[in-house]
Design a protein around this motif. Structure first.
Motif, PDB file in Angstrom:
ATOM      1  N   UNK A   1       0.836  -1.202   0.000  1.00  0.00           N
ATOM      2  CA  UNK A   1       0.000   0.000   0.000  1.00  0.00           C
ATOM      3  C   UNK A   1       0.871   1.253   0.000  1.00  0.00           C
ATOM      4  N   UNK A   2       1.903   1.274   0.830  1.00  0.00           N
ATOM      5  CA  UNK A   2       2.818   2.414   0.873  1.00  0.00           C
ATOM      6  C   UNK A   2       3.555   2.548  -0.455  1.00  0.00           C
ATOM      7  N   UNK A   3       3.948   1.419  -1.038  1.00  0.00           N
ATOM      8  CA  UNK A   3       4.647   1.447  -2.321  1.00  0.00           C
ATOM      9  C   UNK A   3       3.768   2.044  -3.413  1.00  0.00           C
TER      10      UNK A   3
ATOM     11  N   UNK B   1      14.154   7.140  -9.450  1.00  0.00           N
ATOM     12  CA  UNK B   1      15.295   6.376  -8.945  1.00  0.00           C
ATOM     13  C   UNK B   1      15.234   6.236  -7.426  1.00  0.00           C
ATOM     14  N   UNK B   2      14.853   7.325  -6.751  1.00  0.00           N
ATOM     15  CA  UNK B   2      14.721   7.265  -5.299  1.00  0.00           C
ATOM     16  C   UNK B   2      13.566   6.341  -4.890  1.00  0.00           C
ATOM     17  N   UNK B   3      12.474   6.385  -5.663  1.00  0.00           N
ATOM     18  CA  UNK B   3      11.324   5.525  -5.365  1.00  0.00           C
ATOM     19  C   UNK B   3      11.691   4.057  -5.513  1.00  0.00           C
TER      20      UNK B   3
ATOM     21  N   UNK C   1      11.643  -0.140  -3.332  1.00  0.00           N
ATOM     22  CA  UNK C   1      10.936  -1.340  -3.793  1.00  0.00           C
ATOM     23  C   UNK C   1      11.450  -2.612  -3.115  1.00  0.00           C
ATOM     24  N   UNK C   2      12.761  -2.899  -3.162  1.00  0.00           N
ATOM     25  CA  UNK C   2      13.238  -4.122  -2.474  1.00  0.00           C
ATOM     26  C   UNK C   2      12.935  -4.108  -0.985  1.00  0.00           C
ATOM     27  N   UNK C   3      12.994  -2.914  -0.372  1.00  0.00           N
ATOM     28  CA  UNK C   3      12.748  -2.801   1.057  1.00  0.00           C
ATOM     29  C   UNK C   3      11.304  -3.171   1.393  1.00  0.00           C
ATOM     30  N   UNK C   4      10.344  -2.603   0.653  1.00  0.00           N
ATOM     31  CA  UNK C   4       8.935  -2.844   0.960  1.00  0.00           C
ATOM     32  C   UNK C   4       8.456  -4.211   0.476  1.00  0.00           C
ATOM     33  N   UNK C   5       9.047  -4.729  -0.591  1.00  0.00           N
ATOM     34  CA  UNK C   5       8.580  -5.999  -1.151  1.00  0.00           C
ATOM     35  C   UNK C   5       9.238  -7.198  -0.475  1.00  0.00           C
ATOM     36  N   UNK C   6      10.548  -7.089  -0.199  1.00  0.00           N
ATOM     37  CA  UNK C   6      11.279  -8.261   0.284  1.00  0.00           C
ATOM     38  C   UNK C   6      11.716  -8.179   1.746  1.00  0.00           C
TER      39      UNK C   6
END
Length: 220
Positions: free
Chosen positions: A114-116, A145-147, A151-156
């Motif tokens: 949701x945050x992503x 690029x900052x967003x 992605x890896x942080x929120x997904x994995x």
């Protein structure tokens, strides 16, 4: 002719995945009927990550070469990523309803995606707020690029460092996914089909952008 053949193959494979998910692959122990969601939820989440990665790649190319088409291609990839992110959220909510009794539980996995989605929604809000093309492209590329760093942080990462309701009944004690041959065939076919669909969607979107740029050059 080749394009029509590839479209037919993609249609056939996607149709086969749907058939396989409901009538071919067996139900996983502990998941029951909602095993079928697995064949759609995981691929949509997979394409979400891939699309955002492609968007970040094009953004990096824009910052390096300052060619406007790369910015527009990044926007196209992120549009597809946001779409598949919403689909991943919807299919995950269906899973949650059948597994936990509620469509939304603010589980770490639900909260992180949701945050992503909010982060990438802000990317499009930024683009709509800046009128000058070059400035919009530069700001969007930096933000993209900052967003993507998140992605890896929120997904994995987040779903694994916090206690989650999300079940992993297909994972054995060695951390490997355990599927029988039929399940694995449908699952891998779904991943391949969704990846091919993403490539096709991105190509169609880029072709549209290319035509729009050509028309704009003709007008000028």
């Amino acid at each position: 002719m080749l394009v029509k053949l590839l479209k037919f193959i993609l249609y056939f494979v996607l149709s086969s995945v749907i058939y396989g998910a409901f009538f071919y692959a067996p139900l996983a122990k502990g998941l029951g009927e909602y095993t079928r969601v697995l064949y759609f939820h995981v691929p949509t989440a997979w394409i979400t990550v891939i699309a955002f990665a492609v968007g970040a790649l094009f953004s990096g190319l824009y910052l390096r070469k300052k060619i406007l088409k790369y910015d527009l291609w990044a926007e196209a990839a992120n549009q597809i990523g946001l779409l598949f992110g919403v689909l991943a959220t919807i299919t995950g909510s269906i899973w949650a309803k059948m597994s936990w009794g509620s469509f939304w539980n603010w589980d770490p996995r639900e909260t992180s995606i949701f945050i992503l989605l909010l982060i990438y929604a802000a990317y499009f809000a930024l683009r709509s707020a800046v009128e000058q093309a070059d400035r919009r492209a530069a700001l969007s590329a930096v933000y993209d690029l900052l967003a993507f760093v998140t992605v890896p942080f929120f997904v994995f990462v987040v779903p694994r460092i916090y206690e989650s309701l999300h079940p992993d009944p297909l994972v054995n004690t060695q951390g490997k996914i355990h599927m029988d041959g039929k399940m694995l065939l449908v699952f891998l076919s779904s991943l391949a089909a969704y990846t091919a669909a993403f490539v096709w969607l991105l190509k169609q979107r880029i072709d549209i952008i290319r035509i729009q740029l050509q028309l704009k050059q003709m007008e000028n």
